[in-house]
Structure formats: C-alpha cells, structure tokens
Design a protein around this motif. Structure first.
Motif, short mmCIF file in Angstrom:
data_model
loop_
_atom_site.label_atom_id
_atom_site.label_comp_id
_atom_site.label_asym_id
_atom_site.label_seq_id
_atom_site.Cartn_x
_atom_site.Cartn_y
_atom_site.Cartn_z
N UNK A 180 0.83 -1.21 0.00
CA UNK A 180 0.00 0.00 0.00
C UNK A 180 0.86 1.26 0.00
N UNK A 181 1.91 1.24 0.79
CA UNK A 181 2.83 2.39 0.82
C UNK A 181 3.53 2.52 -0.53
N UNK A 182 3.95 1.40 -1.11
CA UNK A 182 4.60 1.42 -2.42
C UNK A 182 3.68 2.02 -3.48
N UNK A 183 2.40 1.68 -3.41
CA UNK A 183 1.42 2.23 -4.36
C UNK A 183 1.31 3.74 -4.19
N UNK A 184 1.22 4.20 -2.96
CA UNK A 184 1.11 5.64 -2.72
C UNK A 184 2.36 6.38 -3.21
N UNK A 185 3.52 5.77 -3.03
CA UNK A 185 4.76 6.39 -3.53
C UNK A 185 4.78 6.43 -5.05
N UNK A 186 4.28 5.37 -5.69
CA UNK A 186 4.22 5.34 -7.15
C UNK A 186 3.27 6.43 -7.67
N UNK A 187 2.14 6.59 -7.00
CA UNK A 187 1.18 7.62 -7.39
C UNK A 187 1.79 9.01 -7.19
N UNK A 188 2.52 9.19 -6.10
CA UNK A 188 3.20 10.47 -5.86
C UNK A 188 4.23 10.74 -6.96
N UNK A 189 4.94 9.69 -7.38
CA UNK A 189 5.92 9.85 -8.46
C UNK A 189 5.26 10.22 -9.78
#
Length: 115
Positions: free
Chosen positions: A14-23
């Motif tokens: 979930x954190x990885x997804x949020x970081x990808x969306x932020x990127x």
C-alpha cells in the motif's frame, strides 16, 4: 534479511502504491522536467516504491504485486487527474477504472487462495 508476514506485505505494498502515485503525479507537476523539485521527486518516489516492491514480491508473488501495484496506482492516478487536474471523467474512463478495480480484486482473491 527482512521477512514480512502476509499482512505486513500488503501494508508495505500500500505504501509502495502511494509512492508510485506520488511519483506519477510529480511527472505532471514537473512540467516536462522544467521544475526542479517535482522532477527530482519523480525519481525519489519511484525508487522508494520499487524498493518496497522488492521486499513485498518475495511474500505475495510477482503477478499479484505488480498487478495490484499497477492497477491501484492507475486508478488513483486517474482519479487525481480528474479531481486535481480537471481532466474529463468520460463514461469510457469511468467504466475502464471499474474494470481495473475488478481485475485488482481478482488478483487479490487469487493471492488468498494460493497463500
């Protein structure tokens, strides 16, 4: 070596997804690499996201991790486009988002059966 439980792996994903969306959002904000901070943040967020995915893939499997990561990331990014950047929310776009959600739910279900 760090070993995650299945529930921890889902939390880290979930954190990885949020970081990808932020990127991905930073790509839009960088205005074609003309703005320094968002341009740098693209690489920071994506590196962190891929790093976390590397930890999670050992627990949940490649097909589930990548499918959920890319699917949920795509849906969140599309919603950010509509709500924050005023992109049109066409019927085709909304139906397509729904189909992605169904696919992610299927991958999640498949991971439960095999786990």
């Amino acid at each position: 070596m760090l070993t995650l439980t299945v529930s921890q792996a889902w939390a880290v994903l979930s954190v990885a997804i949020l970081l990808e969306v932020a990127g991905t959002t930073s790509m839009r904000l960088s205005e074609g690499f003309t703005r320094l901070l968002p341009s740098v943040l693209i690489f920071v967020f994506y590196a962190a996201s891929f790093g976390l995915n590397t930890l999670v893939v050992r627990v949940l499997g490649l097909s589930v991790v990548y499918g959920v990561w890319s699917g949920v990331g795509t849906v969140l990014t599309a919603l950010i486009g509509v709500y924050c950047f005023k992109e049109p929310a066409t019927a085709v776009k909304l139906v397509s988002i729904g189909l992605i959600v169904l696919g992610v739910m299927g991958l999640h279900s498949a991971s439960r059966v095999s786990a």
